[in-house]
Design an enzyme around this catalytic site. Structure first.
Site, short mmCIF file in Angstrom:
data_model
loop_
_atom_site.label_atom_id
_atom_site.label_comp_id
_atom_site.label_asym_id
_atom_site.label_seq_id
_atom_site.Cartn_x
_atom_site.Cartn_y
_atom_site.Cartn_z
N PHE A 96 -2.02 7.09 0.71
CA PHE A 96 -1.83 8.26 1.26
C PHE A 96 -0.88 8.09 2.54
O PHE A 96 -0.09 9.10 2.33
CB PHE A 96 -3.27 8.82 1.95
N GLY B 152 0.86 -1.20 0.02
CA GLY B 152 -0.05 -0.02 0.04
C GLY B 152 0.79 1.17 0.14
O GLY B 152 0.52 2.33 0.64
N GLY B 153 2.10 1.11 -0.64
CA GLY B 153 2.92 2.35 -0.45
C GLY B 153 2.60 3.39 -1.44
O GLY B 153 3.49 4.32 -1.51
N TYR C 234 -14.89 -3.32 9.03
CA TYR C 234 -13.47 -2.71 9.04
C TYR C 234 -12.66 -2.69 10.40
O TYR C 234 -11.63 -3.40 10.26
CB TYR C 234 -13.43 -1.22 8.64
#
Length: 385
Positions: A13, A9-10, A192
């Site tokens: 944000f 996920g680099g 989540y």
């Protein structure tokens, strides 16, 4: 000796800010695994702001953490893993159940499966997990009769009648919120949050078994330049900004007094990078926040002033099922173990954020659609319909 760090996920944000900071450390070689989803990066993801800021600072692999072969490739020769890849957004998680489970739970499972195949040849020394304050549910409160309590949540019937405060599950007294410590009970009230708690449990189980160190961070409300302006499911700063710039009315949910703990993305990145070689953080769960609560109406008023918007701020009493009332972290542990103190004040951070937003293309067309989706699923209640 150069250490290779995989940031899943680099190009997101938070991930992109961590990559930019890692790039200033010559002892680290950075590799990124990111799928570049449309919800975050738009229809042309390789031209997105976030991707453009990291593409020349790392070895980039475009792929899905749910794809096992891709994960195996990404882990080759890696010494540290910073795991950020995840579906985010509490409201959306309540009706996109399989999607959140597959990405958040099976994505991390793939990492451990790939590491298990390497056996003694495994080079990963430490995994850092980005978890969320959402695992606490409503968090920590004090009851005048029962002392410290961890309420399950607010009653829908109370909220329908305009009562958005927290009440004791045992005696029904009105509660006072206090900063939430890491040893507080975890009572997730969204899917989540459930998936983030599942990730934590997987890390705590598998890392010791594989002789891998770990640190789990529970992030508060992270904000800053690069925050998605296209994703209507996360980030009131982005949602409010797009509406304020169009001088459209803002629907302030509940009574506007619900509070959040805002922490700048640069401060988050600093703490994460510090923890890589900070042995005091090994095996620890650590809150990362400012330790201060700010109400939603305060945020809206501040943004309106900075933008010079003519939007009306309308407190409607509308509410989302599963939203928490308040959100403040006890940051003592981060300070003691990492020497962490937030360096960017909320006023400074919001001013910088608004300046960045003014240079971006904004789109609020998905906001009302997202509310309609949640309303159809029963997760959003309009009081003004």
């Amino acid at each position: 000796m150069t250490q290779t760090i995989l940031v899943t996920g680099g190009a997101g944000f938070i991930g992109s800010e961590i990559v930019r900071l890692l790039d200033t450390h010559p002892e680290y070689k950075v590799r990124v695994l990111d799928i570049l989803t449309e919800q975050i990066h738009g229809k042309d993801p390789e031209s997105s702001y976030l991707y453009q800021t990291v593409k020349d600072r790392c070895e980039f692999i475009r792929g899905d953490v749910r794809d096992f072969d891709t994960v195996v490739e990404a882990l080759d020769g890696v010494n540290y893993v910073i795991h950020l890849a995840a579906e985010t957004g509490t409201g959306q998680s309540m009706y996109m159940i399989n999607q959140y489970n597959s990405v958040n739970v099976m994505g991390l499972s793939n990492i451990f499966q790939a590491l298990s195949l390497r056996g003694k040849d495994n080079t990963v020394r430490k995994i850092i997990l980005s978890s969320s304050r959402s695992v606490y549910g409503e968090g920590k409160y004090e009851c005048p009769n029962c002392g410290v309590v961890y309420p399950r949540g607010r009653r829908t019937d109370d909220m329908l009648h305009g009562d958005f405060s927290m009440h004791c599950d045992s005696c029904d007294a009105r509660l006072t919120f206090v900063p939430t410590t890491e040893d507080s009970c975890t009572t997730p009230n969204s899917l989540y949050a459930f998936t983030k708690l599942a990730q934590e449990s997987m890390i705590q189980t598998m890392c010791p078994a594989m002789n891998i160190d770990y640190t789990i961070f529970r992030f508060q409300n992270v904000y800053g330049a690069g925050q998605s302006l296209k994703n209507p499911y996360t980030g009131i700063l982005s949602i409010f900004s797009t509406l304020l710039l169009d001088n459209k009315d803002i629907n302030i949910f509940e009574d506007g007094q619900e509070s959040r703990d805002f922490i700048h993305v640069k401060d988050i990145a600093s703490a994460v990078v510090t923890s890589l070689d900070k042995t005091a953080s090994n095996g620890e769960i650590i809150n990362l926040g400012s330790g201060k609560g700010t109400s939603v109406i305060e945020i809206a008023e501040t943004l309106k002033q900075i933008y010079g918007s003519t939007s009306d701020l309308k407190i409607t009493g509308d509410f989302r099922i599963g939203d928490i009332a308040h959100n403040i972290a006890d940051t003592t542990k981060a300070r003691e173990l990492l020497g962490f103190t937030p360096s960017i004040s909320l006023q400074q951070g919001l001013t910088e954020f608004c300046k960045w937003v003014l240079g971006q293309e904004t789109d609020n067309s998905r906001y009302e659609q997202s509310l309609a989706e949640m309303e159809q699923s029963g997760m959003f209640v309009r009081q003004t319909a």
